[in-house]
Design a protein around this motif. Structure first.
Motif, short mmCIF file in Angstrom:
data_model
loop_
_atom_site.label_atom_id
_atom_site.label_comp_id
_atom_site.label_asym_id
_atom_site.label_seq_id
_atom_site.Cartn_x
_atom_site.Cartn_y
_atom_site.Cartn_z
N GLY A 23 5.48 -11.64 -3.92
CA GLY A 23 5.16 -12.71 -2.98
C GLY A 23 6.39 -13.43 -2.46
N ASN A 24 7.46 -13.41 -3.26
CA ASN A 24 8.71 -14.05 -2.85
C ASN A 24 9.64 -13.10 -2.09
N GLY A 25 9.15 -11.87 -1.82
CA GLY A 25 9.91 -10.94 -0.99
C GLY A 25 10.67 -9.85 -1.71
N THR A 26 10.58 -9.81 -3.05
CA THR A 26 11.27 -8.76 -3.80
C THR A 26 10.57 -7.42 -3.58
N ALA A 27 11.37 -6.37 -3.37
CA ALA A 27 10.83 -5.01 -3.31
C ALA A 27 10.85 -4.45 -4.73
N ILE A 28 9.73 -3.90 -5.17
CA ILE A 28 9.63 -3.39 -6.54
C ILE A 28 9.31 -1.91 -6.50
N PHE A 29 10.21 -1.12 -7.10
CA PHE A 29 10.04 0.33 -7.20
C PHE A 29 9.58 0.61 -8.63
N LEU A 30 8.32 0.97 -8.78
CA LEU A 30 7.68 1.08 -10.09
C LEU A 30 7.36 2.53 -10.41
N THR A 31 7.91 3.05 -11.51
CA THR A 31 7.50 4.37 -11.96
C THR A 31 6.57 4.20 -13.16
N THR A 32 5.52 4.99 -13.18
CA THR A 32 4.58 4.93 -14.29
C THR A 32 3.70 6.17 -14.27
N SER A 80 9.92 5.38 2.02
CA SER A 80 10.63 4.12 2.22
C SER A 80 9.87 3.02 1.50
N VAL A 81 10.61 1.97 1.12
CA VAL A 81 10.05 0.82 0.43
C VAL A 81 10.52 -0.43 1.16
N HIS A 82 9.60 -1.39 1.35
CA HIS A 82 9.91 -2.58 2.11
C HIS A 82 9.95 -3.83 1.22
N SER A 83 10.59 -4.87 1.73
CA SER A 83 10.61 -6.14 1.03
C SER A 83 9.18 -6.64 0.84
N GLY A 84 8.93 -7.30 -0.30
CA GLY A 84 7.59 -7.80 -0.57
C GLY A 84 6.56 -6.72 -0.80
N GLU A 85 7.01 -5.57 -1.29
CA GLU A 85 6.11 -4.43 -1.54
C GLU A 85 6.33 -3.91 -2.95
N ILE A 86 5.23 -3.58 -3.63
CA ILE A 86 5.31 -2.84 -4.89
C ILE A 86 4.97 -1.39 -4.57
N PHE A 87 5.96 -0.52 -4.76
CA PHE A 87 5.83 0.90 -4.45
C PHE A 87 5.74 1.67 -5.75
N GLY A 88 4.63 2.36 -5.95
CA GLY A 88 4.43 3.13 -7.17
C GLY A 88 4.87 4.57 -7.01
N PHE A 89 5.74 5.00 -7.90
CA PHE A 89 6.23 6.39 -7.93
C PHE A 89 5.61 7.01 -9.17
N LEU A 90 4.53 7.77 -8.98
CA LEU A 90 3.63 8.10 -10.08
C LEU A 90 3.65 9.57 -10.42
N GLY A 91 3.63 9.85 -11.71
CA GLY A 91 3.58 11.23 -12.15
C GLY A 91 3.77 11.33 -13.65
N PRO A 92 3.52 12.51 -14.23
CA PRO A 92 3.66 12.68 -15.68
C PRO A 92 5.13 12.72 -16.09
#
Length: 284
Positions: free
Chosen positions: A181-190, A28-40
């Protein structure tokens, strides 16, 4: 600011021609969170984003974005979502500014925000350039700026700083931190584990469609810190790596007393080393 769940995934799986691309994902991912989805490359990161944004249908399991099942994502949800992927696309015959203005009109965004975002991603001085003439890194910055026009509640970023020079990548990192910081949830793959360590509140390590570990970057590094030791630099650039022991503690105390200690660092593994230990795979 009270946080709430923006993305919820339960037992999500995806098959292509009976080959499993994703296997029983839960997170799960929450507001104001940067969630990293990491893998090759090829681990299932982009497939996950496509399911969460309604571009692909899962084989089994559930996924919710902003309270709606992904199968029911509609225009009202898209108005609250930003997406940056390799195939996000730009109108190549239009200028940088015209690209932004076109989407600002669709999203009913004030034109002042165009100049603000182009400045933040380092494209303001190139705003009259035809998009087809942009370098890969500049085009990536344009796609990011466009995705941020409407200040989305959730932002999906697929390798957002790939191809960017270090100073521009840093500017992008600062912008993402502001959004968080403004409450955006960020789903980041890298597959850039250093970037993830700097940016992410929580990460999931993905390998062959399976989440092999998850937690905060610091917690994962500490969890797999099996051989505790310290890197020490003394005056005269003398360097040592010493084990965690009473004898080391005495030496460090003596060096501090004698004003000889220059730096001391613990040697817990990086996220990349944790991933390699768990999977036996290098990140490519």
């Amino acid at each position: 600011m009270e946080k709430h769940t923006v993305i919820r995934v339960e037992h999500l799986s995806k098959k292509f021609n009976n080959e499993s691309a994703l296997k029983d994902l839960n997170f799960s991912v929450h507001s104001g969170e940067i969630f990293g989805f990491l893998g090759p490359s090829g681990s299932g990161k982009t497939t996950t984003i496509k399911i969460l944004t309604g571009q692909l249908v899962q084989t089994s399991g559930k996924a919710m974005v902003l309270g709606k099942p992904v199968e029911q994502i509609n225009e009202s949800i898209y108005e609250q979502v930003g997406i940056v992927t390799d195939n996000s696309g730009i109108y190549e015959r239009m200028t940088v500014y015209s690209n932004m203005k076109f989407f600002a009109n669709i999203l009913d965004v004030e034109k002042e925000r165009i100049d603000f975002l182009l400045t933040r991603v380092g494209l303001f001085e190139h705003k009259d350039k035809i998009a087809s003439k942009l370098s890969k890194g500049m085009a990536q910055r344009l796609v990011l700026a466009r995705a941020l026009l409407h200040q989305p509640k959730v932002l999906f970023l697929d390798e957002p700083t790939s191809g960017l020079d270090p100073s521009t990548a840093l500017a992008v990192h600062e912008l993402l931190s502001e959004l968080k910081g403004n409450g955006t949830a960020i789903f980041l793959t890298t597959h850039n584990m250093d970037e993830a360590t700097k940016l992410c509140d929580n990460v999931a390590l993905l390998n062959d469609g399976i989440i092999v570990e998850h937690g905060t970057p610091k917690a994962l590094s500490l969890k797999y810190n099996k051989d505790k030791s310290y890197q020490i630099v003394l005056k005269g650039e003398k360097e040592f790596t010493l084990p965690h022991s009473d004898d080391t503690a005495k030496k460090i105390n003596q060096w501090i007393t004698n004003n000889e200690l220059v730096t001391i660092h613990s040697t817990e593994p990086t996220l990349e080393r944790v991933f390699i230990e768990l999977t036996g795979r290098e990140l490519l």
